[in-house]
Each structure stands twice: as C-alpha cells, then as structure tokens.
Motif scaffolding. Structure first.
Motif, PDB file in Angstrom:
ATOM      1  N   ILE A 195       0.757  -1.262  -0.175  1.00 24.62           N
ATOM      2  CA  ILE A 195       0.112   0.166   0.000  1.00 24.62           C
ATOM      3  C   ILE A 195       0.835   1.238  -0.104  1.00 24.62           C
ATOM      4  CG2 ILE A 195      -1.702   1.400   1.344  1.00 24.62           C
ATOM      5  CD1 ILE A 195      -2.937  -1.192   2.425  1.00 24.62           C
ATOM      6  N   PHE A 196       0.402   2.202  -1.042  1.00 27.05           N
ATOM      7  CA  PHE A 196       1.396   3.474  -1.027  1.00 27.05           C
ATOM      8  C   PHE A 196       0.243   4.565  -0.521  1.00 27.05           C
ATOM      9  CE2 PHE A 196       3.054   0.693  -4.239  1.00 27.05           C
ATOM     10  CZ  PHE A 196       4.410   0.913  -3.964  1.00 27.05           C
ATOM     11  N   TYR A 197       0.672   5.169   0.728  1.00 26.58           N
ATOM     12  CA  TYR A 197      -0.287   5.973   1.059  1.00 26.58           C
ATOM     13  C   TYR A 197       0.273   7.407   1.668  1.00 26.58           C
ATOM     14  CZ  TYR A 197       1.987   4.707   5.742  1.00 26.58           C
ATOM     15  OH  TYR A 197       2.942   4.433   6.649  1.00 26.58           O
ATOM     16  N   THR A 198      -0.477   8.243   1.928  1.00 27.68           N
ATOM     17  CA  THR A 198      -0.141   9.686   2.486  1.00 27.68           C
ATOM     18  C   THR A 198      -0.890   9.837   3.834  1.00 27.68           C
ATOM     19  OG1 THR A 198       0.391  10.475   0.255  1.00 27.68           O
ATOM     20  CG2 THR A 198      -0.092  12.044   1.912  1.00 27.68           C
ATOM     21  N   GLU A 199      -0.252  10.286   4.891  1.00 28.23           N
ATOM     22  CA  GLU A 199      -0.876  10.251   6.104  1.00 28.23           C
ATOM     23  C   GLU A 199      -1.468  11.881   6.051  1.00 28.23           C
ATOM     24  OE1 GLU A 199      -0.040   9.723  10.727  1.00 28.23           O
ATOM     25  OE2 GLU A 199       0.936   8.634   9.279  1.00 28.23           O
ATOM     26  N   VAL A 200      -2.818  12.115   6.181  1.00 27.97           N
ATOM     27  CA  VAL A 200      -3.278  13.400   6.165  1.00 27.97           C
ATOM     28  C   VAL A 200      -4.320  13.295   7.427  1.00 27.97           C
ATOM     29  CG1 VAL A 200      -5.238  14.631   4.971  1.00 27.97           C
ATOM     30  CG2 VAL A 200      -3.374  13.378   3.578  1.00 27.97           C
ATOM     31  N   ASP A 201      -4.220  14.360   8.343  1.00 22.90           N
ATOM     32  CA  ASP A 201      -5.046  14.483   9.657  1.00 22.90           C
ATOM     33  C   ASP A 201      -4.924  13.058  10.231  1.00 22.90           C
ATOM     34  OD1 ASP A 201      -5.656  17.136   8.932  1.00 22.90           O
ATOM     35  OD2 ASP A 201      -7.424  16.365   7.923  1.00 22.90           O
ATOM     36  N   GLY A 202      -3.999  12.376  10.577  1.00 23.62           N
ATOM     37  CA  GLY A 202      -3.864  11.205  11.374  1.00 23.62           C
ATOM     38  C   GLY A 202      -4.122   9.989  10.551  1.00 23.62           C
ATOM     39  N   LYS A 203      -4.676  10.049   9.615  1.00 23.51           N
ATOM     40  CA  LYS A 203      -5.267   9.044   8.604  1.00 23.51           C
ATOM     41  C   LYS A 203      -4.335   8.560   7.488  1.00 23.51           C
ATOM     42  CE  LYS A 203     -10.250   9.786   9.447  1.00 23.51           C
ATOM     43  NZ  LYS A 203     -11.448  10.257   8.967  1.00 23.51           N
ATOM     44  N   ARG A 204      -4.314   7.410   7.423  1.00 24.25           N
ATOM     45  CA  ARG A 204      -3.442   7.014   6.256  1.00 24.25           C
ATOM     46  C   ARG A 204      -4.301   6.732   5.021  1.00 24.25           C
ATOM     47  NH1 ARG A 204      -2.429   4.190  10.620  1.00 24.25           N
ATOM     48  NH2 ARG A 204      -0.305   4.452  11.667  1.00 24.25           N
ATOM     49  N   MET A 205      -4.131   7.464   3.979  1.00 19.68           N
ATOM     50  CA  MET A 205      -5.065   7.608   2.832  1.00 19.68           C
ATOM     51  C   MET A 205      -4.270   6.870   1.632  1.00 19.68           C
ATOM     52  SD  MET A 205      -7.737   9.130   4.030  1.00 19.68           S
ATOM     53  CE  MET A 205      -8.702   9.402   2.519  1.00 19.68           C
ATOM     54  N   ILE A 206      -4.862   5.896   1.170  1.00 22.04           N
ATOM     55  CA  ILE A 206      -4.131   5.141  -0.009  1.00 22.04           C
ATOM     56  C   ILE A 206      -4.203   6.086  -1.281  1.00 22.04           C
ATOM     57  CG2 ILE A 206      -4.413   3.169  -1.392  1.00 22.04           C
ATOM     58  CD1 ILE A 206      -6.098   1.598   1.086  1.00 22.04           C
ATOM     59  N   ASN A 207      -2.766   6.069  -1.908  1.00 23.79           N
ATOM     60  CA  ASN A 207      -2.802   6.491  -2.926  1.00 23.79           C
ATOM     61  C   ASN A 207      -2.732   5.403  -4.201  1.00 23.79           C
ATOM     62  OD1 ASN A 207      -2.433   8.947  -2.003  1.00 23.79           O
ATOM     63  ND2 ASN A 207      -0.029   8.890  -1.805  1.00 23.79           N
ATOM     64  N   ASP A 208      -2.170   4.422  -3.953  1.00 22.83           N
ATOM     65  CA  ASP A 208      -1.882   3.252  -4.820  1.00 22.83           C
ATOM     66  C   ASP A 208      -1.886   1.986  -3.960  1.00 22.83           C
ATOM     67  OD1 ASP A 208      -1.894   1.858  -7.147  1.00 22.83           O
ATOM     68  OD2 ASP A 208       0.292   2.300  -7.517  1.00 22.83           O
ATOM     69  N   LEU A 209      -2.273   0.738  -4.795  1.00 27.85           N
ATOM     70  CA  LEU A 209      -2.421  -0.621  -3.680  1.00 27.85           C
ATOM     71  C   LEU A 209      -1.955  -1.489  -4.913  1.00 27.85           C
ATOM     72  CD1 LEU A 209      -4.391  -2.041  -1.370  1.00 27.85           C
ATOM     73  CD2 LEU A 209      -4.204  -3.349  -3.567  1.00 27.85           C
ATOM     74  N   GLU A 210      -0.684  -2.317  -4.685  1.00 25.53           N
ATOM     75  CA  GLU A 210      -0.284  -3.449  -5.450  1.00 25.53           C
ATOM     76  C   GLU A 210      -0.516  -4.704  -4.939  1.00 25.53           C
ATOM     77  OE1 GLU A 210       3.390  -2.783  -6.821  1.00 25.53           O
ATOM     78  OE2 GLU A 210       2.804  -0.730  -7.808  1.00 25.53           O
ATOM     79  N   LEU A 211      -1.084  -5.836  -5.349  1.00 27.57           N
ATOM     80  CA  LEU A 211      -0.826  -7.158  -4.936  1.00 27.57           C
ATOM     81  C   LEU A 211       0.461  -7.821  -5.264  1.00 27.57           C
ATOM     82  CD1 LEU A 211      -4.273  -8.388  -6.465  1.00 27.57           C
ATOM     83  CD2 LEU A 211      -4.006  -7.720  -4.181  1.00 27.57           C
ATOM     84  N   VAL A 212       0.939  -8.508  -4.141  1.00 28.20           N
ATOM     85  CA  VAL A 212       2.212  -9.164  -4.227  1.00 28.20           C
ATOM     86  C   VAL A 212       1.953 -10.274  -4.711  1.00 28.20           C
ATOM     87  CG1 VAL A 212       4.228  -9.974  -3.003  1.00 28.20           C
ATOM     88  CG2 VAL A 212       3.046  -7.773  -2.265  1.00 28.20           C
ATOM     89  N   GLN A 213       2.641 -11.105  -5.611  1.00 26.61           N
ATOM     90  CA  GLN A 213       2.249 -12.358  -6.226  1.00 26.61           C
ATOM     91  C   GLN A 213       3.644 -13.260  -5.845  1.00 26.61           C
ATOM     92  OE1 GLN A 213       0.877 -12.167 -10.184  1.00 26.61           O
ATOM     93  NE2 GLN A 213      -0.896 -11.018  -9.522  1.00 26.61           N
TER      94      GLN A 213
END
Length: 86
Positions: free
Chosen positions: A68-86
């Motif tokens: 999960i690629f995320y940015t923390e905004v106001d204490g919440k982790r907001m997902i920017n992108d998500l990749e499945l690991v295979q």
C-alpha cells in the motif's frame, strides 16, 4: 522589482516546511480485514488505511499480500495506490 522578488522568496521559505507534512510512504502486509462500508483496509499489523470513494475492492480478501502506498493526512493513512504481491 527587487521587493517583489524578495517577498516571493520570503513567502516560499515560510511555506517550505509544510511540503514535508504530506510525504508518501508504503506498507507491505497481509490483509486482515476489508471494509467497503467504512472505505478501509486493515493489515495484519493492525494499521487501518482509508480508500478513495471510488475504490475497487475486487480481488481483495483476507490473507492477500499487498503493498500500500499512502499519504498520512490528519492522522489518517489515505491510500494513493495498492499493488497485489504475487
């Protein structure tokens, strides 16, 4: 003209620290819970990540490994992108 450039440089110097608050990060782990109703994904480490409103939950189930690629905004982790690991 010198005053305008000096003012511009002073304002940009004051605002520079704010750009570091919204840095991206990433997390790898197994999905512990998927909650479309709450628009969130919880990893096995207990951390909760908020999804965008138009997020597609298809293929995301418990024990699926993701990055999960995320940015923390106001204490919440907001997902920017998500990749499945295979």
């Amino acid at each position: 003209m010198r005053y305008a450039i000096s003012a511009l440089l002073a304002v940009s110097a004051m605002l520079a620290p704010f750009s570091s608050w919204a840095q991206s990060a990433d997390a790898t782990g197994l999905i512990a819970e998927v909650s479309p109703a709450d628009q969130s994904i919880t990893l096995d480490d207990g951390k909760v990540y908020q999804t965008p409103t138009e997020f597609n939950f298809e293929g995301l189930d418990k024990d699926v490994e993701v990055v999960i690629f995320y940015t923390e905004v106001d204490g919440k982790r907001m997902i920017n992108d998500l990749e499945l690991v295979q």
